[in-house]
Design an enzyme around this catalytic site. Sequence first.
Site, PDB file in Angstrom:
ATOM      1  CB  CYS A   1     -40.743   4.833 -33.948  1.00  0.00           C
ATOM      2  SG  CYS A   1     -39.837   4.513 -35.473  1.00  0.00           S
ATOM      3  CG  LEU A   2     -42.193   5.619 -38.876  1.00  0.00           C
ATOM      4  CD1 LEU A   2     -42.523   4.608 -39.958  1.00  0.00           C
ATOM      5  CD2 LEU A   2     -41.778   6.934 -39.479  1.00  0.00           C
TER       6      LEU A   2
END
Length: 580
Positions: A314-315
């Site tokens: 994800c991030l």
Amino acid sequence: MPDTFSAAALADQLDTQFHAALARRFFSLSPAAGMLAASDWALHLAVSPGKCMALARLALRQSEELAGYARERMTAGADPQLRHGVQPPAQDRRFAAPEWQQWPFNYMHQSFLLTQQWWAAATHGVKGVEKHHENVVAFAARQLLDVFSPGNQLATNPVVLQRTLQQGGANLLRGALNAADDLQRLAAGKPPAGTEDFVVGRDVAVTPGKVVLRNRLVELIQYTPTTEAVHPEPVLIVPAWIMKYYILDLSPHNSLIRYLVDQGHTVFCLSWKNPGYEDRDLGLDDYLKLGFHAALDAVNAIVPKRKVHATGYCLGGTLLAIAAAAMARDGDARLASLSLFAAQTDFSEPGELGLFIDESQVNLLEAQMTQTGYLKASQMAGAFQMLRSYDLLWSRLVNEYLLGERTPMNDLMAWNADATRMPARMHAQYLRRLLLDDDLSRGRYPVGGKPVSLSDITLPIFMVGTLTDHVAPWRSVHKLHHLTTTEITFALTSGGHNAGIVNPPGNPRRHYQLRTRPAGGNYMAPDDWLAAAPAAQGSWWPAWQEWLQARSGKPVAPPHMGARGYKAGADAPGHYVLEK
């Protein structure tokens, strides 16, 4: 002149305070953004007589269809040869129960589906409306319609009515008790019912290991080997700071970290601190320096003279891509490969999350974070609930409060309730530089005062997208293919942003597609890739492990736990993951 500056500062402070108050009043959603979208749509619809006539014709045709459906149902009853009327989308399970085919509930749900179709036509295709405004209005219409869905009301849901008759109302009593318990927990700041069965360090996040680095932002965990020999290149995992790291180390049977360790990999994983007001000024540069680079230095000290398989989720994957581009620019060759799970590097089409990202919305969040110093977990959770309102809100209302059935808690649900915060400066930079301005894919994102380019990355990349991802849509994840010419192995797996990644072997209902584009190979658009990529049953984990193994050397003795300057300290899962 000083008075002029003082007046400007005072005006800016007043605006910030007022915007922060607006954010509190409107649940962190900008009312101006909503009004701009609604007025853009309404004004352009008003000056589109052709569209209005088409909508009127559609409404008339739908009325005739509904009347014909009602006549047939009333005269023929449950005749199996009878037409079934409008079918809901495949993913819409609200009216799947056979009770919905009985009169008058079949008429109710048909009326609702036709209304839903009409509003979809009304909010799309109005000439002159900005695309973002069109998406916002269409989304708002769907949310408002869902409030009045017959499936969400006691008097119009045949499944609930039948259960109520069978149990003499006991289901409603249980539902009331469930609601009272939830409200009490909410008021006391307690997690949802059932999470007490998934204690971090006791039931989840139990893979043995040691904290070998701690600074003001991260703890680095080195996991204890379970094999006599290990692949020489270690794996460094960079999870997203929007989540607790142990989504990758849930229960022993579905822990990706345990799986890697058992396959003979030396695994390190970052655990981010849950920031408070004192961390308000931490920015993305700090997440690079104190997070990834500090961890990479530690891994290099513990496993010297070995390149590292860097993995981001994800991030964390976005941050890792930024770091890898900067390292390539600066001639830093310490990485062996990149693995990116549900991680976006091009934010030009961020999916439904983009509904909440525009100048007005970002300004409101910045004002609110100026006062609090961070973005609360509940603010992010509210946006995700709206994106998946049926799964996360309405189905729970019906099941737990009307049917009186508590949804059994599992480890992934308990993890989801263990939310985190985000520092004001970092989150503002993420919203503006990445989501709003898309600086990374356009070669404008600076690291060390100079912009980085993803095209500089020459490492082999393994990427994972998930079919039903609302956070990082797979077509958006796939865009890295046209940002770099390096070798990319892309896996598209069933499931969503979390369940698609927590995907252990042994589940026959899982499936994935996998295809490798060689270095310098031609670009293939997402839909073309989808048609060409071979399909396979089961989990993608073994395919990734084989990919890592093919890029690793001959097995060697496991490294020591820790090294000089990186003493093995507290047991995994460490301290930061326990912070609330």
